[in-house]
Enzyme design. Structure first.
Site, short mmCIF file in Angstrom:
data_model
loop_
_atom_site.label_atom_id
_atom_site.label_comp_id
_atom_site.label_asym_id
_atom_site.label_seq_id
_atom_site.Cartn_x
_atom_site.Cartn_y
_atom_site.Cartn_z
CD GLU A 283 -26.88 59.20 14.46
OE1 GLU A 283 -27.81 59.52 13.69
OE2 GLU A 283 -26.52 58.01 14.62
CD GLU B 296 -26.49 61.48 10.25
OE1 GLU B 296 -27.23 60.49 10.08
OE2 GLU B 296 -25.38 61.42 10.82
#
Length: 494
Positions: A185, A294
């Site tokens: 991320e 995810e």
């Protein structure tokens, strides 16, 4: 504090030495290798299968804490469960030197990779390049590299050596992953000394560090005739993601195989259809496949401990009442949108992170038990998110004509597929078709699944349909080889 001038030669030497402090069990090359940008690591767009899997990083810890997973009452191994349902991938996070936990270390990752390989699953290794969690709000440099955090060349050298030598160690241990994620991320500036430095994003520095990791994988592949694929990972909506990519490309970002995104209804509010459009544009404009690194969806608003749940929102367009069935429907929507638009695959995040006696950074237990594939007794849901891995799902549309119920009637449905996860059916509003008296509702069942349902003319249980004055249930049987099926009824008529 007085600033000390450091020669380029000393900086490079320092970077190399710090690169060797990653782990005592790693094997290191005799000399550092140049980590300059511009090296392609990409394979053919069509050279990979469609990936579908789960992040299993918490499983070792939970089972060490005494968690026992069950399927139909029998003890079950989560790795073999997802494989049996059709998954082909396990994602695992790796922290550099976490002093606060014994998990997501290199030793723990090897244990997990061995379990994945034993179950016949491929592995995606997620390098966080930190001693703890990284995400859009935090990306702290490993403590071992803190002395060179202001010097991008030795820091890139540390990234290169750590990445390369970790892969070498895993190869020698027979635990080599098929895919590598260069950061987790990474929306903002990565590997910072303080999270106050995340913004503004330093694209030039980011590119140098990304390229170092990408080059390490490329060089490892070349030296050992491997084909490990590379992923960069962000948590953004499509527009911001494309801007992020274009800015990094402008400053010389090397090629990579897949762009990974986090996609949760809680934080990314765009629809699966928009996700598909994003995948198509990414492939068209950058010849890069989209990978949902995810994702996940709640099955309940309830909780099983005092550790506050992280997710509570339903996906756009879904009823406001969660259920294992809607969890499955959402993940299938993600899967189908990617498949139809050249996407590379998806990974459900931590679907076995149930509540246990382990201590996290946020409390004891789990923030995620309401997103897991299991109920609060750690039993796999009969028809929940894990079924999204299967190719035996059928989109079933229930249709009902409500004209027999009067002009004021609206269409509602309930059934075993609306079970809230605790044995209670829920009433679900159906969609009206234009201005007609017809209503519809679509969900996804497994082939040959059977069960019960009925319609209601309002949102309370007293409005259940009757047949010749007697209330009763209808039955369904998904005996079809097709990918979709329509079940049509008239209210109150069997």
């Amino acid at each position: 504090m007085k600033k000390t001038k450091i020669s380029k030669r000393c900086v490079l030497l320092l970077g190399f030495v710090l690169g060797l402090t990653t782990s005592s069990c790693q094997n290191h090359p005799d000399e550092p290798v140049d980590a300059s940008p511009g090296v392609s690591t990409r394979a053919s767009v069509n050279s990979s299968p469609f990936w579908q899997g789960a992040d299993m990083s918490y499983v070792n810890e939970l089972q060490d804490c005494g968690v026992v997973y069950r399927y139909n009452g029998a003890v079950a191994d989560p790795y073999r469960l997802i494989k049996n349902y059709g998954a082909n991938l396990v994602r695992l996070r790796l922290w550099h030197n976490p002093t606060w936990t014994n998990y997501s270390t290199l030793s723990d990752v090897k244990r997990s990779i061995s379990r994945a390989k034993s179950a016949g699953l491929s592995v995606l290794l997620d390098f966080h390049y930190s001693d703890s969690w990284t995400d859009p709000q935090q990306s702290l440099v490993p403590e071992a590299w803190r002395r060179v955090v202001k010097y991008s060349t030795p820091l890139a050298d540390s990234v290169y050596n750590y990445t390369y030598n970790t892969l070498l160690h895993l190869k020698n241990a027979g635990c080599l992953p098929e895919m590598v994620q260069i950061g987790n991320e990474t929306n903002n500036t990565i590997l910072v000394s303080d999270n106050a430095h995340l913004l503004p994003t330093n694209y030039v520095r980011n590119v140098k560090l990304f390229n170092a990791g990408l080059k390490a994988v490329h060089d490892f592949n070349t030296t050992y005739s491997k084909t490990i694929k590379t992923i960069l990972h962000i948590a953004m909506n499509p527009g911001d993601a494309l801007y992020w990519l274009s800015r990094h490309k402008r400053y010389g970002l090397s090629s990579f195989d897949m762009l990974g995104v986090s996609y949760y209804p809680q934080w990314q509010e765009y629809t699966p259809a928009e996700l598909g459009n994003f995948a198509a544009r990414l492939l068209s404009d950058y010849n890069t496949r989209l990978f949902v690194a995810e994702t996940g969806h709640i099955w309940t608003h309830s909780w099983n401990d005092d550790n506050q749940n992280l997710m509570s929102k339903m996906a756009p367009g879904y009823p406001m009442v969660p259920s294992p069935q809607f969890q499955k429907d959402f993940i299938i929507e993600v899967k189908e949108a990617l498949k139809a638009n050249g996407g590379a695959g998806f990974c459900v995040w931590e679907p076995f992170w149930v509540s246990a006696g382990n201590t996290t950074l946020w409390g004891v237990g789990s923030n995620w038990e309401n997103v897991a594939f299991c109920d609060f007794n750690n039993n796999l849901h009969a028809h929940g998110g894990i079924e999204a891995f299967s190719e035996e799902n059928v989109a079933v549309t229930f249709k009902v004509d409500m004209k027999n119920a009067g002009d004021a009637a609206k269409g509602y449905i309930t059934g075993d597929f609306t079970d809230n996860g605790f044995g209670t059916w829920q009433i679900i509003p159906m969609k009206r078709e234009g201005n007609s008296s017809a209503y519809s509702f679509t969900t996804r069942f497994s082939r040959n699944q059977t069960g019960l349902y009925y319609f209601l003319s309002d949102s309370t249980w007293t409005h259940k349909e009757t047949f010749n004055g007697v209330q009763g249930d209808r039955s369904y049987n998904i005996a079809t080889s097709a990918s979709s099926m329509v079940i049509s009824n008239s209210f109150g008529v069997k």
